[in-house]
Structures are given as structure tokens and as C-alpha cells.
Design an enzyme around this catalytic site. Structure first.
Site, PDB file in Angstrom:
ATOM      1  N   LYS A   1      24.752  -1.162 -59.971  1.00 60.26           N
ATOM      2  CA  LYS A   1      23.797  -2.268 -60.025  1.00 60.26           C
ATOM      3  C   LYS A   1      22.608  -1.929 -59.147  1.00 60.26           C
ATOM      4  CE  LYS A   1      23.169  -7.121 -58.992  1.00 60.26           C
ATOM      5  NZ  LYS A   1      23.817  -8.403 -58.718  1.00 60.26           N
TER       6      LYS A   1
ATOM      7  N   ARG B   1      17.038 -15.537 -60.659  1.00 58.67           N
ATOM      8  CA  ARG B   1      17.029 -16.199 -59.343  1.00 58.67           C
ATOM      9  C   ARG B   1      16.397 -17.588 -59.469  1.00 58.67           C
ATOM     10  NH1 ARG B   1      15.631 -10.611 -56.010  1.00 58.67           N
ATOM     11  NH2 ARG B   1      17.587  -9.579 -56.560  1.00 58.67           N
TER      12      ARG B   1
ATOM     13  N   GLU C   1      29.349   5.683 -57.584  1.00 56.18           N
ATOM     14  CA  GLU C   1      29.736   4.260 -57.507  1.00 56.18           C
ATOM     15  C   GLU C   1      30.819   3.950 -58.540  1.00 56.18           C
ATOM     16  OE1 GLU C   1      29.242   1.732 -55.694  1.00 56.18           O
ATOM     17  OE2 GLU C   1      27.404   1.974 -54.556  1.00 56.18           O
TER      18      GLU C   1
ATOM     19  N   LYS D   1      23.702  -2.194 -64.685  1.00 51.33           N
ATOM     20  CA  LYS D   1      22.769  -3.326 -64.661  1.00 51.33           C
ATOM     21  C   LYS D   1      21.527  -2.948 -63.878  1.00 51.33           C
ATOM     22  CE  LYS D   1      22.554  -7.970 -62.881  1.00 51.33           C
ATOM     23  NZ  LYS D   1      23.126  -8.904 -61.947  1.00 51.33           N
TER      24      LYS D   1
ATOM     25  N   SER E   1      17.930 -11.062 -66.945  1.00 57.11           N
ATOM     26  CA  SER E   1      16.990 -12.152 -67.179  1.00 57.11           C
ATOM     27  C   SER E   1      15.558 -11.674 -67.435  1.00 57.11           C
ATOM     28  CB  SER E   1      17.008 -13.092 -65.982  1.00 57.11           C
ATOM     29  OG  SER E   1      16.774 -12.374 -64.782  1.00 57.11           O
TER      30      SER E   1
ATOM     31  N   TYR F   1      21.796 -13.087 -72.623  1.00 55.43           N
ATOM     32  CA  TYR F   1      21.433 -14.487 -72.860  1.00 55.43           C
ATOM     33  C   TYR F   1      21.187 -14.727 -74.352  1.00 55.43           C
ATOM     34  CZ  TYR F   1      20.867 -14.305 -67.831  1.00 55.43           C
ATOM     35  OH  TYR F   1      21.106 -14.129 -66.494  1.00 55.43           O
TER      36      TYR F   1
END
Ligand code: PBG
Length: 328
Positions: free
Chosen positions: A198, A208, A237, A252, A278, A317
Site C-alpha cells: 500500500k 478521506r 512486503e 493499492k 477513491s 466503488y
């Protein structure tokens, strides 16, 4: 006579039937994870200004969304809470509330549509007054103290009925710690989807806004989220999270990081997910609203691109709209 090619790639592109026949990857509703923002507001739905088409849902409306997901063939929903500022504090205590918004949403959604998988975000940012994902002390985010809290948050979520725990905080060692604690709490069957790679990205801006942490956030998240310039580090990671017990891994943001998706899938052959965040959503919606792009086609093309890069599923979304388009 000029020399003409004997191999002509255009031959197979000539008809709709032949294009369908040779298509290498395709998107289905099974690939979609619907990202849903829930809130305790008295209104059933509240628009998010920077994300046209996305609404914060009351617990009741979220239960309805779970039935909608089931009817559209969407396998899972990822839940993100918008917490009333009155319930936020420095330490993010509300994250551990067994009767908090996330726990109530999980129970209502499971009740409404038990066949839909529920994924809960593990991180403190929706609950802290400073908007950071962890415990802040003297301007620093403390790793191990944060992990202690994330463990407790994950157990609250699992006990509420959440199927998949998804730590998005990027603290070191949290997957192993959460796995061990879930196991000793009798939650061996609760899955973990780690936000493994991420990035500290500006593409999270509208989110946010959606969860109400934009104004709260002091500073940035560069000391825990990854530097956008790095790629080998993403593999480290992911390797660590797999080693620590992650069942699924995630990259992400999405479109700007397709190279990372492709590397992760090729290297580990794990169930690999990607988050169309987003800001990506907002850019498509904004350009479409201006008439500068065909929003429907760009949505479907962007989702198909994740599949081509190697993703097994996409948090988006757009999920209900894309599923409707796929059902024709
Ligand atoms: C925070 C979290 C973020 C998102 C999901 N979980 C934002 C952040 O790290 O600041 C972003 C989602 C989106 O932009 O759609 N734990």
C-alpha cells in the site's frame, strides 16, 4: 509485387465473434468487491461530494446494499466507517467498541444476506482525531503499540461476524500478530486479506472526505505507507505478509500500480487483489461528467485492465454499476 505479411493480426479482430473467441481475460461479477462507506447518520444515505455516485449508507441501507450485492452476483463487500467526530479520540478507542458502527453494520449485513462475504478494514484512521492509522506519540506513529490495538480491533470485527480481516495500516508484523491472536480467540477460520503493498498515495484524497478524516489528518502517511518510487520493496512486503499467514494479498492504489500487480501475481501466485481507490473513481466520474470521456466504457476498460495485469479481484466503488453492465 510488394511483399505483404503472411501473418495478419487484424484477421482475428475482424468480427465480434472472433474477438470474443480469442479474448484472453474477461471480467465477471465474481471479480468485484464492493467498497461501501457506512455511517451513523440519521439519513439513510448521504452523498460524498468528491465521489459523485457514492453515498454513505446508514446501517439499514448497508443491509439493503448487501442484498443488492447478492442479487447482482457480487461475492463480497468491504466496509469502511464514517465515524461521528464526537466518538473520535487521540487513541482511536472507538475502534474497539463491540457495539460500534462496524460491528453493527456487519451484523445487519450478515443477517440480510449471509451468502455475501464481508471484509473489514483494520486501521485506526476513521477513529482517531489526528486521522493517522496508528498510535501517535511525539509526532511519530508507534509500530508495536499500534499492532496491539489492531489485534483487538480485528477480534472485535471477527466476533461481530466479519469473514475477512483486512489490515490497511502498513505496520510491520501486524499480519502475524493478528493471525496468532485470531487463532487463540477461536477465529481460526477468519481469513486475512492484507493490504500488503500500500503506497503513500495522493489518490486517497476523496476517501478521506468520505470517512471524514480529511480535515483531521495532520501531516502525511509516508513513514508507514510505501514510497511510490519502489517496486522491489513491494515484493518484500508481500513476501512477509504471506509468511505471516495472509490468505490473500492486495496492491493499492490500482491503475497507477498495475506493474506492481503483475509482479506480485507472477512472483507469488497468490490470490491477488487490487484496490481501485477513491481518486481513481473520482477522476473517471469527473471527466465523464464533463463529457470528456465515455464514463461507462472507461469504467469497464479500467476494470478489465486489472484482470489482464493478473488481479483475481478488484475492490471498487463501481462494483454495482459494473455488475449491472455485465449482466446486460
Ligand atoms: C486507511 C485506508 C485508506 C483507504 C482505505 N483504508 C486511506 C489512507 O490510507 O489514508 C483508501 C481508500 C480509497 O482511497 O478509496 N486505513
Amino acid at each position: 509485387m510488394p511483399q505483404f505479411p503472411n501473418t495478419r493480426l487484424r484477421r482475428l479482430r475482424a468480427y465480434d465473434w472472433s474477438r470474443r473467441l480469442v479474448r484472453e481475460t474477461r471480467l465477471t461479477p465474481d471479480d468485484l468487491i464492493w467498497t461501501v462507506v457506512v455511517s451513523d447518520s440519521a439519513d439513510p444515505t448521504e452523498p460524498v461530494a468528491s465521489m459523485p455516485g457514492v453515498e454513505r449508507l446508514s446501517v439499514k441501507a448497508a443491509a439493503k446494499a448487501a442484498r443488492e450485492a447478492r442479487d447482482l452476483g457480487i461475492p463480497a463487500i468491504a466496509i469502511f466507517p464514517h465515524i461521528d467526530p464526537a466518538h473520535k479520540d487521540e487513541a482511536g478507542t472507538e475502534a474497539l467498541n463491540r457495539d460500534g458502527l462496524v460491528a453493527r453494520a456487519v451484523r445487519a449485513m450478515k443477517d440480510a444476506a449471509p451468502e455475501v462475504g464481508l471484509i473489514c478494514d483494520v486501521a485506526l484512521d476513521p477513529f482517531t482525531t489526528h486521522g493517522h492509522d496508528g498510535v501517535l506519540k511525539d509526532g511519530r506513529i508507534l509500530n508495536d503499540e499500534t499492532v496491539e490495538k489492531l489485534i483487538a480491533q480485528a477480534i472485535v470485527q471477527a466476533e461481530a461476524g466479519c469473514d475477512v480481516i483486512a489490515p490497511s495500516d502498513m505496520m510491520d508484523g501486524r499480519i502475524g500478530a493478528i493471525r496468532a491472536s485470531l487463532d487463540s480467540a477461536g477465529q481460526q477460520d477468519t481469513m486475512i486479506m492484507s493490504y500488503a503493498a500500500k503506497y503513500a498515495s495522493a489518490f486517497y484524497g476523496p476517501y478521506r472526505d468520505a470517512i471524514g478524516s480529511a480535515k483531521a489528518l495532520t501531516g502525511d502517511k509516508k513513514t508507514y505507507q510505501m514510497d511510490p518510487g519502489n517496486s522491489d520493496e513491494a515484493l518484500r512486503e508481500v513476501a512477509m505478509d504471506i509468511e505471516e499467514g495472509a490468505d490473500m494479498v492486495m496492491v493499492k492504489p490500482g491503475l497507477p500500480y498495475l506493474d506492481i500487480v503483475a509482479r506480485v501475481k507472477a512472483e507469488f501466485a497468490m490470490p491477488t487483489y487490487v484496490f481501485q481507490v477513491s481518486g481513481e473513481y473520482a477522476m473517471i466520474q469527473a471527466a465523464a461528467a464533463q463529457g470528456w470521456i465515455d464514463g461507462e466504457r472507461v469504467m469497464m476498460e479500467s476494470l478489465a485492465a486489472f484482470k489482464r495485469a493478473g488481479a483475481d479481484g478488484i475492490l471498487t466503488y463501481f462494483a454495482p454499476r459494473a455488475a449491472r453492465a455485465l449482466h446486460g
